[in-house]
Design a protein around this motif. Sequence first.
Motif, PDB file in Angstrom:
ATOM      1  N   ALA A   1      26.193  80.142  -8.136  1.00 14.60           N
ATOM      2  CA  ALA A   1      26.485  79.250  -7.006  1.00 14.60           C
ATOM      3  C   ALA A   1      25.241  78.938  -6.186  1.00 14.60           C
ATOM      4  CB  ALA A   1      27.562  79.886  -6.112  1.00 14.60           C
ATOM      5  N   ILE A   2      24.306  79.867  -6.121  1.00 11.00           N
ATOM      6  CA  ILE A   2      23.080  79.652  -5.351  1.00 11.00           C
ATOM      7  C   ILE A   2      22.239  78.531  -5.961  1.00 11.00           C
ATOM      8  CG2 ILE A   2      20.917  80.735  -4.600  1.00 11.00           C
ATOM      9  CD1 ILE A   2      22.387  83.369  -4.465  1.00 11.00           C
ATOM     10  N   GLN A   3      22.285  78.415  -7.290  1.00 17.21           N
ATOM     11  CA  GLN A   3      21.501  77.390  -7.983  1.00 17.21           C
ATOM     12  C   GLN A   3      22.243  76.059  -8.114  1.00 17.21           C
ATOM     13  OE1 GLN A   3      18.295  77.723  -8.876  1.00 17.21           O
ATOM     14  NE2 GLN A   3      18.395  79.740  -7.877  1.00 17.21           N
ATOM     15  N   ALA A   4      23.466  76.016  -7.618  1.00 17.61           N
ATOM     16  CA  ALA A   4      24.287  74.822  -7.826  1.00 17.61           C
ATOM     17  C   ALA A   4      23.644  73.569  -7.239  1.00 17.61           C
ATOM     18  CB  ALA A   4      25.676  75.036  -7.223  1.00 17.61           C
ATOM     19  N   LEU A   5      23.318  73.594  -5.947  1.00 22.60           N
ATOM     20  CA  LEU A   5      22.769  72.390  -5.313  1.00 22.60           C
ATOM     21  C   LEU A   5      21.451  71.935  -5.939  1.00 22.60           C
ATOM     22  CD1 LEU A   5      23.577  72.724  -1.511  1.00 22.60           C
ATOM     23  CD2 LEU A   5      24.365  70.977  -3.094  1.00 22.60           C
ATOM     24  N   PRO A   6      20.451  72.829  -6.096  1.00 22.25           N
ATOM     25  CA  PRO A   6      19.191  72.379  -6.708  1.00 22.25           C
ATOM     26  C   PRO A   6      19.390  71.766  -8.089  1.00 22.25           C
ATOM     27  CG  PRO A   6      18.922  74.561  -5.734  1.00 22.25           C
ATOM     28  CD  PRO A   6      20.370  74.248  -5.686  1.00 22.25           C
ATOM     29  N   THR A   7      20.265  72.388  -8.900  1.00 23.95           N
ATOM     30  CA  THR A   7      20.497  71.875 -10.258  1.00 23.95           C
ATOM     31  C   THR A   7      21.205  70.529 -10.220  1.00 23.95           C
ATOM     32  OG1 THR A   7      20.688  74.159 -11.041  1.00 23.95           O
ATOM     33  CG2 THR A   7      21.456  72.436 -12.515  1.00 23.95           C
ATOM     34  N   LEU A   8      22.195  70.393  -9.362  1.00 27.10           N
ATOM     35  CA  LEU A   8      22.935  69.131  -9.262  1.00 27.10           C
ATOM     36  C   LEU A   8      22.029  68.012  -8.755  1.00 27.10           C
ATOM     37  CD1 LEU A   8      26.297  70.457  -7.750  1.00 27.10           C
ATOM     38  CD2 LEU A   8      25.929  69.607 -10.071  1.00 27.10           C
ATOM     39  N   ILE A   9      21.183  68.315  -7.787  1.00 26.74           N
ATOM     40  CA  ILE A   9      20.256  67.301  -7.253  1.00 26.74           C
ATOM     41  C   ILE A   9      19.284  66.857  -8.338  1.00 26.74           C
ATOM     42  CG2 ILE A   9      18.343  66.958  -5.636  1.00 26.74           C
ATOM     43  CD1 ILE A   9      19.887  68.807  -3.680  1.00 26.74           C
ATOM     44  N   GLN A  10      18.857  67.801  -9.164  1.00 25.94           N
ATOM     45  CA  GLN A  10      17.905  67.478 -10.229  1.00 25.94           C
ATOM     46  C   GLN A  10      18.536  66.630 -11.331  1.00 25.94           C
ATOM     47  OE1 GLN A  10      15.539  70.746 -11.910  1.00 25.94           O
ATOM     48  NE2 GLN A  10      16.038  69.985 -13.938  1.00 25.94           N
TER      49      GLN A  10
END
Length: 403
Positions: free
Chosen positions: A297-306
Motif C-alpha cells: 500500500a505504501i508503494q501504491a501512489l508512486p506506482t500509480l502515478i508512474q
Amino acid sequence: MTHPELMISNNILHEFKTCTQLQYNGYLKVKSTKGHQWTFFYRLGRIVWAAGGSHPFRRWRRNMAQYCPQVDIDKLNLRGEDLETNHWDYRILEILYKRQKIQRDQIHAFVENTIAELLFDLAQQTNFVSASCDRSQEVILETPMSFTSANVSMKQMQDSWKIWSEAGLANFSPDLAPVLRKPEQLQQQVSESVYKNFVNLINGQYTLRDLAAKMKQSIVPVTRSLLPYILKGIIELVEVPDLPLLVTAVQKSPASSQVNTSNAPLVACVDDSPLICNMLEEIIVANGLRFIKIQDAIQALPTLIQDKPDLIFLDLIMPVANGYEICTQLRRISAFSNTPVIILTGNDGLLDRVRAKVVGATDFMTKPVVSDKVMSVVRKYLPVKTQPQLKRRLDQSHLKVCH
C-alpha cells in the motif's frame, strides 16, 4: 447455544448412528433451514470424507498448508470443471498421492481434520434441530484412503463444541474474520509490537481458523484472546467470502498469441493479497488487457502515478493505508480525477458503499473475484472488446496436477 448438553438430540444424530449400524455405503446429505449444506461420504459405516460448509476452498488451503506443506498450491495445474464436483478436494488428494507428492498418513490427518471442522459447523449452525437429512446409496468414493469412526467423530465434535461454548464463544462462528475497527483504542491498551501484529493479522482477510493456522495455535485460545476486544467493539467479526483455487487456462493458440495488446487499456490492482492479484491478472490478461499489481500500500501512489492505469481495483482493507485513504489521495491528483476506481471488499455493507462514494470511488465490487463480475465492471468503464479466442482460454481449462 450456551448449553452444550442440548446439542445431543434428535434426527441428525440418529441418522449418523443409523449409518454406522447399517455399515452404510453412500453419502448422507444434511441441509439446514438457512440453506447451509454438508455431505458426509460413507464406506462400510465409516465416514471417509466430508464436503460443503461455508469455506471449502479456505479449508482445503489451510489443511494443505498444515498437513502437506511440501506441496506448493500455486503450482498446481487444475481443471475448472473438476472443481465443480462435490468431492473435488478429495480428488486432488488422490492425484497427489498417486504421484507420490503426499503420504497416506498426511491424507489421514487431512481427512480427520476436515470431518471434524464440518461436524463442528453442522452442530453450531443447526443446533442439531433445524435440518433435513437425505441418504443416497450412490457410492462415490470406491477406494477411500482413510476411514474414520463415526462414533469417535461424534464424541470429538461434542467435546470440541463444549470447550468452545464454555470459553464464551458459542455465538461466534470460527469462519468469521476479525477486523480492527478502533486502532487508536487498541494502541492505548497494548504494546507497540502487539499492536503491529494486530494490524498485520486482524485485517478482515483471515478467518479465526485461518489465524489459528497461521499462528500454529489452537483456535480456542486464539479466539479467546480476541474476545475482550470484540466485546469492546475494538475488533469486529465479519463474514468473508471463500478463496477459490486458481484455474490454469489452456495455452494460447497461435491465433490468440498474435493478438497485440500493447495499446490495450491498463488495469491496476492494489491489494496486499497475492491470491487476489493473481486471480485478477489471469482474468484481465486473458481478455486482452494489460495489468499491473501493487501489493504494498505504501508503494501504491508512486506506482500509480508512474504507470497511469486506465482503471484501478483498490482493496478496502490493507495494512498501513486502507482503500479509502488511497482513493482520497488519488482524487487530489488531477491526472486521476476521472480514472475509474473500483473498491474491492469482502463485506458488502451499506456504510462501506456510502463511504466509498464520499471519498470518490467510482464503483464497489465484492469478493470473491470471478471472471464475469470483473469483466462486467471493466466493460462498464472502459472501451473493451473481449477477444473470443482469449475468453475461451478461461472456459476450456483442464484438471490435472503438475509433476
